[in-house]
Design a protein around this motif. Structure first.
Motif, PDB file in Angstrom:
ATOM      1  N   TYR B   6       1.058  -1.363  -0.128  1.00 14.93           N
ATOM      2  CA  TYR B   6       0.066  -0.083   0.167  1.00 14.93           C
ATOM      3  C   TYR B   6       0.857   1.304   0.015  1.00 14.93           C
ATOM      4  O   TYR B   6       2.143   1.374   0.671  1.00 14.93           O
ATOM      5  N   GLU B   7       0.437   2.300  -0.796  1.00 13.75           N
ATOM      6  CA  GLU B   7       1.142   3.607  -0.556  1.00 13.75           C
ATOM      7  C   GLU B   7       1.029   3.925   0.842  1.00 13.75           C
ATOM      8  O   GLU B   7       2.090   4.163   1.467  1.00 13.75           O
ATOM      9  N   THR B   8       0.277   3.836   1.669  1.00 12.42           N
ATOM     10  CA  THR B   8      -0.194   4.325   2.980  1.00 12.42           C
ATOM     11  C   THR B   8      -0.964   3.448   3.871  1.00 12.42           C
ATOM     12  O   THR B   8      -2.033   2.955   3.463  1.00 12.42           O
ATOM     13  N   VAL B   9      -0.271   3.230   4.974  1.00  9.40           N
ATOM     14  CA  VAL B   9      -1.440   2.712   6.009  1.00  9.40           C
ATOM     15  C   VAL B   9      -1.715   3.480   7.041  1.00  9.40           C
ATOM     16  O   VAL B   9      -0.639   4.199   7.604  1.00  9.40           O
ATOM     17  N   ILE B  10      -2.968   3.575   7.289  1.00 13.82           N
ATOM     18  CA  ILE B  10      -3.584   4.273   8.754  1.00 13.82           C
ATOM     19  C   ILE B  10      -3.755   3.596   9.687  1.00 13.82           C
ATOM     20  O   ILE B  10      -4.397   2.186   9.642  1.00 13.82           O
ATOM     21  N   VAL B  11      -3.532   3.695  10.961  1.00  7.92           N
ATOM     22  CA  VAL B  11      -3.694   2.991  12.079  1.00  7.92           C
ATOM     23  C   VAL B  11      -4.676   3.633  13.086  1.00  7.92           C
ATOM     24  O   VAL B  11      -4.258   4.845  13.582  1.00  7.92           O
ATOM     25  N   GLY B  12      -5.873   3.238  13.096  1.00 12.29           N
ATOM     26  CA  GLY B  12      -6.641   3.948  13.934  1.00 12.29           C
ATOM     27  C   GLY B  12      -7.987   4.430  13.177  1.00 12.29           C
ATOM     28  O   GLY B  12      -8.146   5.001  12.087  1.00 12.29           O
ATOM     29  N   GLY B  13      -9.071   3.698  13.522  1.00  6.01           N
ATOM     30  CA  GLY B  13     -10.309   3.929  12.754  1.00  6.01           C
ATOM     31  C   GLY B  13     -11.465   4.863  13.564  1.00  6.01           C
ATOM     32  O   GLY B  13     -12.777   4.446  13.637  1.00  6.01           O
ATOM     33  N   LEU B  32      -4.610   1.551   3.160  1.00  4.03           N
ATOM     34  CA  LEU B  32      -5.180   0.611   4.055  1.00  4.03           C
ATOM     35  C   LEU B  32      -5.292   0.953   5.409  1.00  4.03           C
ATOM     36  O   LEU B  32      -4.569   1.844   5.970  1.00  4.03           O
ATOM     37  N   LEU B  33      -6.609   1.034   6.067  1.00  8.54           N
ATOM     38  CA  LEU B  33      -6.623   1.480   7.479  1.00  8.54           C
ATOM     39  C   LEU B  33      -6.989   0.299   8.419  1.00  8.54           C
ATOM     40  O   LEU B  33      -7.752  -0.673   8.125  1.00  8.54           O
ATOM     41  N   LEU B  34      -6.142   0.308   9.443  1.00 14.00           N
ATOM     42  CA  LEU B  34      -6.050  -0.837  10.378  1.00 14.00           C
ATOM     43  C   LEU B  34      -6.677  -0.307  11.671  1.00 14.00           C
ATOM     44  O   LEU B  34      -6.157   0.732  12.358  1.00 14.00           O
ATOM     45  N   GLU B  35      -7.618  -0.962  11.980  1.00 16.34           N
ATOM     46  CA  GLU B  35      -8.490  -0.691  13.473  1.00 16.34           C
ATOM     47  C   GLU B  35      -8.250  -1.911  14.287  1.00 16.34           C
ATOM     48  O   GLU B  35      -8.706  -3.048  14.147  1.00 16.34           O
ATOM     49  N   LYS B  36      -7.918  -1.612  15.628  1.00 17.74           N
ATOM     50  CA  LYS B  36      -7.977  -2.429  16.661  1.00 17.74           C
ATOM     51  C   LYS B  36      -9.216  -3.248  16.991  1.00 17.74           C
ATOM     52  O   LYS B  36      -9.078  -4.631  17.162  1.00 17.74           O
ATOM     53  N   GLU B  37     -10.191  -2.539  16.943  1.00 17.79           N
ATOM     54  CA  GLU B  37     -11.693  -3.016  17.269  1.00 17.79           C
ATOM     55  C   GLU B  37     -12.439  -2.816  16.149  1.00 17.79           C
ATOM     56  O   GLU B  37     -12.317  -3.548  15.197  1.00 17.79           O
ATOM     57  N   ARG B  38     -13.349  -1.968  16.310  1.00 16.97           N
ATOM     58  CA  ARG B  38     -14.271  -1.711  15.184  1.00 16.97           C
ATOM     59  C   ARG B  38     -14.162  -0.100  14.852  1.00 16.97           C
ATOM     60  O   ARG B  38     -13.902   0.371  15.879  1.00 16.97           O
ATOM     61  N   ILE B  39     -14.780   0.120  13.693  1.00 24.64           N
ATOM     62  CA  ILE B  39     -14.796   1.462  13.424  1.00 24.64           C
ATOM     63  C   ILE B  39     -15.407   2.305  14.458  1.00 24.64           C
ATOM     64  O   ILE B  39     -16.682   1.622  14.984  1.00 24.64           O
ATOM     65  N   ALA B  40     -15.029   3.446  14.755  1.00 27.73           N
ATOM     66  CA  ALA B  40     -15.966   4.573  15.733  1.00 27.73           C
ATOM     67  C   ALA B  40     -16.228   3.667  17.207  1.00 27.73           C
ATOM     68  O   ALA B  40     -17.388   3.938  17.518  1.00 27.73           O
ATOM     69  N   SER B  41     -15.458   2.830  17.476  1.00 31.23           N
ATOM     70  CA  SER B  41     -15.708   1.920  18.826  1.00 31.23           C
ATOM     71  C   SER B  41     -15.275   2.878  20.202  1.00 31.23           C
ATOM     72  O   SER B  41     -15.858   2.411  21.119  1.00 31.23           O
ATOM     73  N   GLN B  42     -14.486   3.703  20.076  1.00 37.56           N
ATOM     74  CA  GLN B  42     -14.211   4.516  21.050  1.00 37.56           C
ATOM     75  C   GLN B  42     -14.597   6.098  21.370  1.00 37.56           C
ATOM     76  O   GLN B  42     -15.784   6.278  21.006  1.00 37.56           O
ATOM     77  N   ALA B  43     -13.690   6.939  21.535  1.00 41.05           N
ATOM     78  CA  ALA B  43     -13.967   8.245  21.641  1.00 41.05           C
ATOM     79  C   ALA B  43     -15.016   8.676  20.285  1.00 41.05           C
ATOM     80  O   ALA B  43     -15.931   9.610  20.827  1.00 41.05           O
TER      81      ALA B  43
END
Lengths: 377, 377, 377, 377
Positions: B6-13, B32-43
């Protein structure tokens, strides 16, 4: 609740009752809606929200005419409701594919297409290849499809709540958890409605109580039969959209919603009064969904639910004044078409309540004369 | 996952990561976006969604400038996201009243109004009577209010999901439940990211991991401190709207949402890592809400929740490339302003990733030089 | 948390960690349990709670011995936990039927019965007729069954919570939402544990972190591989009990629980890190359940869930002190047997921590020597 | 449902109806229980489960006698239900402290203690110091307390479900979602019951429909007034137990439950038919709880709910045969004492149905003669 007087009292906070409240509030008459539980707590939140005017309504020409007119009202209704309530009803018009999995179905659909075209509706036959080009995740076993570009969908509970909130914004009153006991009738004319809290005087009552219509009118000796047809559904979530259009076949439909949700419905169980979702019901819907869209099996399970569609003995809704009770109007028994028919039903009933002749012919939906008296002790 | 590049990997959904993914996908780079849990699961799902550029950001002039620019982007973003994802982000711009309950607060607000006006922003002082005319359910004890007609709000989780779904519609990939172990760095340059499933080669990594940013970068010996500030909230439901505008005062705000919901927030608890809502927290918010809007006590209880706002030691977000690691970009620590700043942060970070100079001055948000090395065994 | 000293710190609030905390608290040593999320939030609440010592554990003789001893501890544990915590763990010992649907399975089960009997365990062959007499709702296609009268079950989340609450009642401390960063090791000896809030000095650390064990020890350069094996389940509700005993066959089991619930499990998906329940997973379990118990299709849908079973490369749990780090004990990788093995694991680990030789031979479960060093930047 | 004949049909699946079904099933008569929704869906799952015989029932001597006898039945009932249904009803007998916060309350409680002692009940006065020794988290502002060592509690929904499941295990039938229309009465004698699905012949009907009793009997021209008294509650979770005993004062009680839960109740709102929990209701309960137990403010919020207690005009339950309708028995209107009185009500009603004279004097609970005829259209 004080003994305030209302021009009209509506009984039933489903999509039909809320649409009527909205239209009456627009016409600036004083209106009170009474709901036994909460707004949109029954069939109106269980519905998948398809606006399938052309996919289903082949039996009754009159109903089909109402349905396609009602469908055409959605863009305006959507804008009005968004403005008044802030709620987006999720109107999407990306079309519907009615799938043929057998040669016999393909024949039937081709005839249906001709019929639709003769009525001036858009509908076209897609070969299997064309269908797969349009929806690449469809099963290669699909033989072809009727494509209806105009069909669309909304989010049923959002529509119902938007009608209710917009009605309130225009001055209507809504009371949830209201316990209606019976109508107050003098000289065969409605003069009020009796709840646990007392009598509310009014000039008209509109009963839009879905499957509860029959028992609501029983204490007044009025027999307006509406029976429940249970439908079970489930939905899945996908991270990438699997579908763009609604997929429809006998016994199973798949409706792509916001947030990657796909609603799969629905079983048809007459006279089932419980709200239980059976394992057999959803297992059968899973197998049917897999035949249409194999990759749905990788989707994430979301939830299952059921609803009671209100059906009448003659398979047509009641829309009109009761022949034995002046001022009592009934809008019930919309079966699978409550969401689709809600905008036009609101207008028709508001016309009737105001003493106007509705713009559309509703003679087919008259309340039957036969009225059995109540046989208690 | 294969070893695709990938050109860019984002960490945090969260809302920041998803906004960056959306902007990069619009620019047609592979992301590519990598999220530990689910999108919008925290703040990002806990936030009340206020776009309070003028109500709060008095400390940093630079941040205020970014905030008001970001706020101005919302109408266009809202339309784009609705088109691409079908999701309505609930953008409402009915303004905000910052309430004075004491003479001292009234003085402070009047000064703040002058300051705002000198910056070319709309803001005006309302007497108690004017405030009550605008919002009749306000307490008669209100002494006056700063009225900001331009302030608005969105539904925070809808915004985040809409960014994510729109990014996917434009070609971005999102992987939930992704377990990032560390960056792969060669010669102080990012060359990939290591997850439980292997190494994903890429040219840039954007870390937008909110309160998780610090521990994410620790295995690489990079020290980027972000600490959690817990906020507790609750919401009620009303059948008739009690409020039209957002009500804001020190320690408590009331945000009227769709469906008659009012969100009441928020406590401020530094370094609280748990997600527990305490009885004391919501009890105190109830007493404050009653002082502002007495009739809220008749509203129906809905639910309580909490979120972790990501804060930095210098009270400003990090926006930039890490000084000790080429190709590593950080967008984190937006504290209470993540929703408001998400559109502009997406654009700034996409500019940086593409090697462009951002249109706005972000020097105040640079990642600090001081880097402590990791002290494990 | 202050820098209090503890004799032992346990990392992991699943059934294994909580059982160890309970045993240590009984021995009156000071113990602190740190849990990343909430007690019983992962595999320990997803488990069906079968105590299937004889049904499954045919591969390892040593493990089988531990399992049957552990099973025999449940009646006493159940009484102790009820007394201390007020929680009934739902211990039921009505037996298990391992069903043969093919002649080949019947042969295999008959051999297994002989083997069990030679080990002194109760197990008998039932003809189809006998099986149907015992469980009349079984499918008539069943060819026969191995009947294990001693097998039983508990409610897994109740067991875990009961261990935790009982440990607290005896003086243990439990901290949820604790963020462990790494062990503090001096001269290859544990001297404390580092969390976000600082260092907690202690003499021993017991890691019982299930699938999180591997990444927990990585910052200390210790390689203790544990990988997740996702299992998907669902449950139904019945108004009349359909089953008395647990029904077990290759790929599917049905466990009758309190309140008419039947748990149906479980798929086996190695290295799946997400917690998503797939439509395909539960659809396949529905078809298998129907083959065993046709009337389950009339039961009411309840819910679906998943869990991550912690598995090790050599298919046996780790129980012991780490060979390269004094004072570091590991109890992890119990795969499908965590509930069953929890009582004995608690006792074994408490013995080890106290420097005693466990009563049972645990040499087969030693932590492997091979330790890869950590390869970060 | 087929037109099977039953000896007795019970209407109402709350704790009273289920206890009666259990007692009748034990006596081997054929019994069918009809529930409008689901078992324990109303007041019986909202109750806090206190067995507060001595704390409250000072007004009616007869009711007090029933209550203390009923309380004494719980240990046996608990064992029976566990055996038959596998459900632990959570019986705990750790006593209750009725707190005095004012000198006047202290006086009143001291008198009440003398009265209790003269009736042979255990009750003693604790000084503030003694009360704090017993429950160290109590507020230092407590002036003293009445200590009732025998009082206890159960989990109300578990008790109700255990009665229902045990009744089924003994041969009773239960039908949920049953729509009762009216009794079938011939010559002032019950001969059956009419539901939406047809007439079910039977020899006796027991109506145990709580707040639904009045409207259920209205179609038969029988007037048995029962009105709802809404109560709102909430609960918190604690990791360490804050309380061992139930704490009770005017307007607020705190009941420690399993899993560290504390239930705080309850408001008293007559004739409120809705199920809405108001912000004002729980805010007031929070302030009262803080006055009793300040450290509860650090506890974790769990949830809020409400229930409708069924009350009668003369403040005593109805227990007996209807004077104008042979074979119609009524057990309704237990107000706040349904859980406590359920065991004895089951026995009394089973005696009556069998034509036996109950062991206890129930003349005070007779159904009043006055019967208004139904005045519909």
């Amino acid at each position: 609740m004080k003994t305030k007087t209302y021009e009209t009292v509506i009984v039933g906070g489903g999509v039909i009752g809320c649409s009527i409240a909205f239209q009456l509030a627009k016409r600036e008459t004083s209106v009170l809606l009474l709901e036994k539980e909460r707004i949109a707590s029954q069939a109106s939140s269980a519905a998948a929200g398809m606006l399938g005017a052309q996919a289903e309504l082949m039996e009754s020409r009159t109903l089909f005419e109402l349905a396609r007119t009602s469908r055409s009202l959605f863009p305006v209704v959507s804008a009005e409701l968004k403005e008044l309530s802030g709620i987006d009803i999720g109107l999407v018009r990306k079309g519907l594919l009615r799938i043929a999995l057998t040669a016999e179905e393909a024949d039937r659909l081709r005839k249906h297409i001709s019929c639709q075209q003769s009525l001036g509706e858009q509908a076209e036959w897609l070969t299997a290849r064309q269908a797969l080009e349009m929806e690449p995740e469809l099963s290669p076993n699909v033989l072809g499809a009727m494509y209806i570009p105009d069909d669309g969908q909304v989010v049923a509970s959002d529509l119902t709540n938007a009608f209710a909130r917009s009605a309130v914004a225009l001055g209507a009153e809504i009371q949830e958890f209201a316990d209606v006991e019976h109508l107050v009738v003098e000289k065969e004319t409605v003069v009020g409605i009796k709840t646990k809290d007392g009598i509310i005087p009014c000039n008209q009552v509109v009963v839009a109580a879905g499957v509860g219509t029959e028992s609501l009118l029983k204490p007044n000796g009025l027999h307006v039969p509406v029976y429940p047809v249970k439908g079970e559904c489930y939905s899945v979530k996908t991270s990438k959209p699997l579908l763009e259009k609604t997929i429809y076949t006998d016994g199973c439909y798949l409706v792509p919603k916001r947030y990657g949700e796909i609603v799969v419905g629905a079983t048809v169980k007459k006279h089932a009064c419980d709200r239980k979702v059976t394992l057999g019901g959803i297992s059968s819907l899973m197998q049917q969904a897999e035949r249409l869209l194999p990759s749905i099996m990788q989707a994430e399970w979301n939830r299952a639910w059921s609803g009671m569609r209100p059906q009448t003995p003659h398979d047509l809704p009641y829309l009109g004044e009761h022949p034995r009770c002046k001022g009592l109007f009934i809008a019930a028994g919309h079966y699978r078409n409550g969401i689709l028919l809600s905008p036009i039903t609101g207008i028709i009933m508001a016309d009737l309540v105001e003493g106007k002749t509705p713009r559309w012919d509703i003679s087919a939906f008259a309340i039957p004369e036969t009225v059995h008296s109540y046989t208690g002790v």
